[in-house]
Design an enzyme around this catalytic site. Structure first.
Site, PDB file in Angstrom:
ATOM      1  N   HIS A 138      -0.808  -0.886 -14.564  1.00 29.01           N
ATOM      2  CA  HIS A 138       0.210   0.143 -14.794  1.00 29.01           C
ATOM      3  C   HIS A 138       0.808   0.528 -13.437  1.00 29.01           C
ATOM      4  CE1 HIS A 138       2.325   3.600 -16.080  1.00 29.01           C
ATOM      5  NE2 HIS A 138       1.501   4.465 -15.534  1.00 29.01           N
TER       6      HIS A 138
ATOM      7  N   CYS B 128       0.423   6.101 -20.766  1.00 27.63           N
ATOM      8  CA  CYS B 128       0.626   4.926 -19.917  1.00 27.63           C
ATOM      9  C   CYS B 128      -0.367   3.808 -20.213  1.00 27.63           C
ATOM     10  CB  CYS B 128       0.558   5.319 -18.445  1.00 27.63           C
ATOM     11  SG  CYS B 128       1.688   6.665 -18.071  1.00 27.63           S
TER      12      CYS B 128
ATOM     13  N   ASN C 250       7.281   5.014 -12.540  1.00 23.70           N
ATOM     14  CA  ASN C 250       6.353   4.994 -13.670  1.00 23.70           C
ATOM     15  C   ASN C 250       7.138   5.054 -14.986  1.00 23.70           C
ATOM     16  OD1 ASN C 250       4.479   5.629 -15.647  1.00 23.70           O
ATOM     17  ND2 ASN C 250       3.470   7.254 -14.481  1.00 23.70           N
TER      18      ASN C 250
HETATM   19  N1  ACO Z   1       8.510  15.487  -1.501  1.00 27.10           N
HETATM   20  C1  ACO Z   1       7.944  16.160  -0.498  1.00 27.10           C
HETATM   21  N2  ACO Z   1       6.792  16.834  -0.617  1.00 27.10           N
HETATM   22  C2  ACO Z   1       6.197  16.814  -1.831  1.00 27.10           C
HETATM   23  C3  ACO Z   1       6.751  16.139  -2.921  1.00 27.10           C
HETATM   24  C4  ACO Z   1       7.963  15.455  -2.724  1.00 27.10           C
HETATM   25  N3  ACO Z   1       8.579  14.765  -3.699  1.00 27.10           N
HETATM   26  N4  ACO Z   1       5.943  16.305  -3.977  1.00 27.10           N
HETATM   27  C5  ACO Z   1       4.919  17.048  -3.580  1.00 27.10           C
HETATM   28  N5  ACO Z   1       5.060  17.368  -2.285  1.00 27.10           N
HETATM   29  C6  ACO Z   1       4.211  18.180  -1.428  1.00 27.10           C
HETATM   30  C7  ACO Z   1       3.309  19.082  -2.224  1.00 27.10           C
HETATM   31  O1  ACO Z   1       4.012  20.261  -2.571  1.00 27.10           O
HETATM   32  C8  ACO Z   1       2.182  19.330  -1.264  1.00 27.10           C
HETATM   33  O2  ACO Z   1       2.581  20.332  -0.368  1.00 27.10           O
HETATM   34  P1  ACO Z   1       1.575  21.518   0.028  1.00 27.10           P
HETATM   35  O3  ACO Z   1       0.419  20.811   0.683  1.00 27.10           O
HETATM   36  O4  ACO Z   1       2.405  22.350   0.945  1.00 27.10           O
HETATM   37  O5  ACO Z   1       1.218  22.166  -1.261  1.00 27.10           O
HETATM   38  C9  ACO Z   1       2.099  18.032  -0.469  1.00 27.10           C
HETATM   39  O6  ACO Z   1       3.325  17.334  -0.717  1.00 27.10           O
HETATM   40  C10 ACO Z   1       0.945  17.145  -0.856  1.00 27.10           C
HETATM   41  O7  ACO Z   1       0.894  17.064  -2.260  1.00 27.10           O
HETATM   42  P2  ACO Z   1      -0.206  16.237  -2.955  1.00 27.10           P
HETATM   43  O8  ACO Z   1      -0.196  16.537  -4.423  1.00 27.10           O
HETATM   44  O9  ACO Z   1      -1.500  16.362  -2.211  1.00 27.10           O
HETATM   45  O10 ACO Z   1       0.328  14.762  -2.707  1.00 27.10           O
HETATM   46  P3  ACO Z   1      -0.399  13.443  -3.091  1.00 27.10           P
HETATM   47  O11 ACO Z   1      -0.657  12.653  -1.886  1.00 27.10           O
HETATM   48  O12 ACO Z   1      -1.536  13.676  -4.039  1.00 27.10           O
HETATM   49  O13 ACO Z   1       0.736  12.693  -3.916  1.00 27.10           O
HETATM   50  C11 ACO Z   1       1.389  12.279  -6.198  1.00 27.10           C
HETATM   51  C12 ACO Z   1       1.290  13.291  -5.072  1.00 27.10           C
HETATM   52  C13 ACO Z   1       2.289  11.159  -5.744  1.00 27.10           C
HETATM   53  C14 ACO Z   1       1.960  12.951  -7.430  1.00 27.10           C
HETATM   54  C15 ACO Z   1      -0.020  11.741  -6.492  1.00 27.10           C
HETATM   55  O14 ACO Z   1      -0.914  12.797  -6.670  1.00 27.10           O
HETATM   56  C16 ACO Z   1      -0.063  10.835  -7.700  1.00 27.10           C
HETATM   57  O15 ACO Z   1       0.455   9.738  -7.701  1.00 27.10           O
HETATM   58  N6  ACO Z   1      -0.783  11.254  -8.750  1.00 27.10           N
HETATM   59  C17 ACO Z   1      -0.974  10.417  -9.929  1.00 27.10           C
HETATM   60  C18 ACO Z   1       0.247  10.388 -10.800  1.00 27.10           C
HETATM   61  C19 ACO Z   1       0.070   9.366 -11.902  1.00 27.10           C
HETATM   62  O16 ACO Z   1      -0.435   8.283 -11.677  1.00 27.10           O
HETATM   63  N7  ACO Z   1       0.433   9.701 -13.128  1.00 27.10           N
HETATM   64  C20 ACO Z   1       0.248   8.733 -14.194  1.00 27.10           C
HETATM   65  C21 ACO Z   1       0.127   9.327 -15.460  1.00 27.10           C
HETATM   66  S1  ACO Z   1       1.657   9.934 -16.042  1.00 27.10           S
HETATM   67  C22 ACO Z   1       1.594   9.851 -17.748  1.00 27.10           C
HETATM   68  O17 ACO Z   1       0.599   9.552 -18.342  1.00 27.10           O
HETATM   69  C23 ACO Z   1       2.819  10.182 -18.514  1.00 27.10           C
END
Ligand code: ACO
Length: 328
Positions: A255, A114, A285
């Protein structure tokens, strides 16, 4: 005055098919409310089977050339930032070079996830400023949804397909162009975002390949923490390098992975959201495609004008991160 690598025009192409958050409710345990609150994403574009990264890269590059009023024969280099190239080889840049008719150009791919467009813009600017080439088409494109596990709710809602391309060329006696760049990496975090299958470590049709996962794996929490640090770090560094402050920045074009990451970075920089471009709600993304699409739409909406200082910043698998300061 030294040579400058000036962006003369920009093009973009995204998949036609719109997939809303509501559609995910039918296939995984999620809600529109969860996705919007955690990511800011409302919908994304999904490529059809056979619509590969070159499919979109070709369209974006053609538009950039048309808008610059350049013929393809004049192009001297095609750099394509992608981690979802059509093949392991040949390079997607070569497919784009051929399809646009850039008969006199070199072409190569650059994989910095990214942050790919940041790295590719600097690579092209270096070649342009040191005299290796007069100009380049720089493409940032990804089709990440071809690699998502549609049963993995923590990743499948995040991605979309498409990207953009710029035509960049050498100019003297101008303030325009790439002003400063920083590019950073921390390979100790390689395990946090990856597709394990398909490279030389776990080749397809091998015992190791059979045991490896062909879907995108992402440790969301770790990547989130890294992303907030990386955005702040690269912006501070690039401003310091250029001897400028965030007050000099007309538009911050980050990004587009997650609205919470974007607002945290803007907060850190003391930038009000009216100087921050956001379109993650429409596209999710798009990997290396996010930044050029954001630049394209910012220009179309009159938020980015010739002569403005725009700061782009990206982070992703590698781990890699970086920023460009561009006088548009
Ligand atoms: N719907 C409902 N619940 C979900 C979903 C969903 N789509 N996805 C995850 N959950 C649940 C999880 O299972 C977890 O449940 P648990 O507590 O029972 O285990 C809960 O929601 C909380 O999960 P978290 O991982 O703590 O959620 P978070 O607030 O961190 O958000 C997210 C997750 C959106 C993925 C976030 O961590 C994020 O944006 N990370 C960065 C991603 C990114 O920027 N990537 C860029 C690089 S990609 C590349 O280079 C190709």
């Amino acid at each position: 005055m030294p040579n400058r690598a000036v962006i003369q025009s920009i093009g973009m192409a995204v998949a036609d098919r719109v997939m809303t958050n509501d559609e995910f409710e039918a296939i995984i345990d999620t809600t529109d409310e969860w996705i919007q609150t955690r990511t800011g994403i409302k919908e994304r574009r999904i490529a059809e089977p056979g619509q590969s990264s070159s499919y979109f890269g070709i369209r974006a590059a053609k538009e950039a050339l048309e808008r610059a009023g350049k013929s393809p024969e004049e192009v001297e280099m095609v750099v394509c930032a992608t981690v979802t190239g059509d093949y392991l080889f040949p390079g997607t840049a070569c497919l784009i070079q051929d399809a646009i008719g850039a008969k006199n150009a070199g072409a190569y791919d650059l994989g910095a996830a990214c942050a790919g467009f940041i790295y590719a813009a600097e690579a092209a600017a270096g070649m342009i400023c040191n005299g290796t080439v007069q100009n380049a088409v720089v493409v940032g494109i990804d089709t990440l949804t071809h690699f998502v596990d549609w049963k993995d709710r923590s990743t499948c809602v995040l991605f979309g397909d498409g990207g953009g391309a710029v035509f960049m060329e050498r100019q003297k006696d101008t303030e325009r162009g790439i002003v400063a760049t920083v590019m950073l990496a921390d390979g100790s975090g390689a395990r946090h975002i990856k597709i394990a299958l398909g490279g030389s470590l776990n080749p397809p049709h091998s015992a190791r390949g059979e045991a490896a996962c062909g879907y995108i794996y992402m440790a969301g929490k770790e990547v989130f923490r890294f992303a907030v640090r990386a955005m702040a770090d690269s912006c501070s560094r690039v401003l310091e390098k250029a001897g400028l402050t965030s007050d000099d920045v007309a538009l911050f074009c980050p990004h587009q992975a997650n609205l919470r990451i974007i607002t945290a970075a803007a907060d850190h920089l003391g930038l009000s959201m009216d100087r921050v471009f956001v379109n993650v709600h429409k596209y999710g993304n798009m990997g290396a495609g996010s930044i050029p699409v954001a630049l394209y739409e910012a220009e179309q909406q009159g938020k980015l004008k010739r002569g403005d200082l725009v700061m782009t910043v990206g982070f992703g698998a590698g781990l890699v991160w970086g920023a460009n300061l561009i006088r548009w």
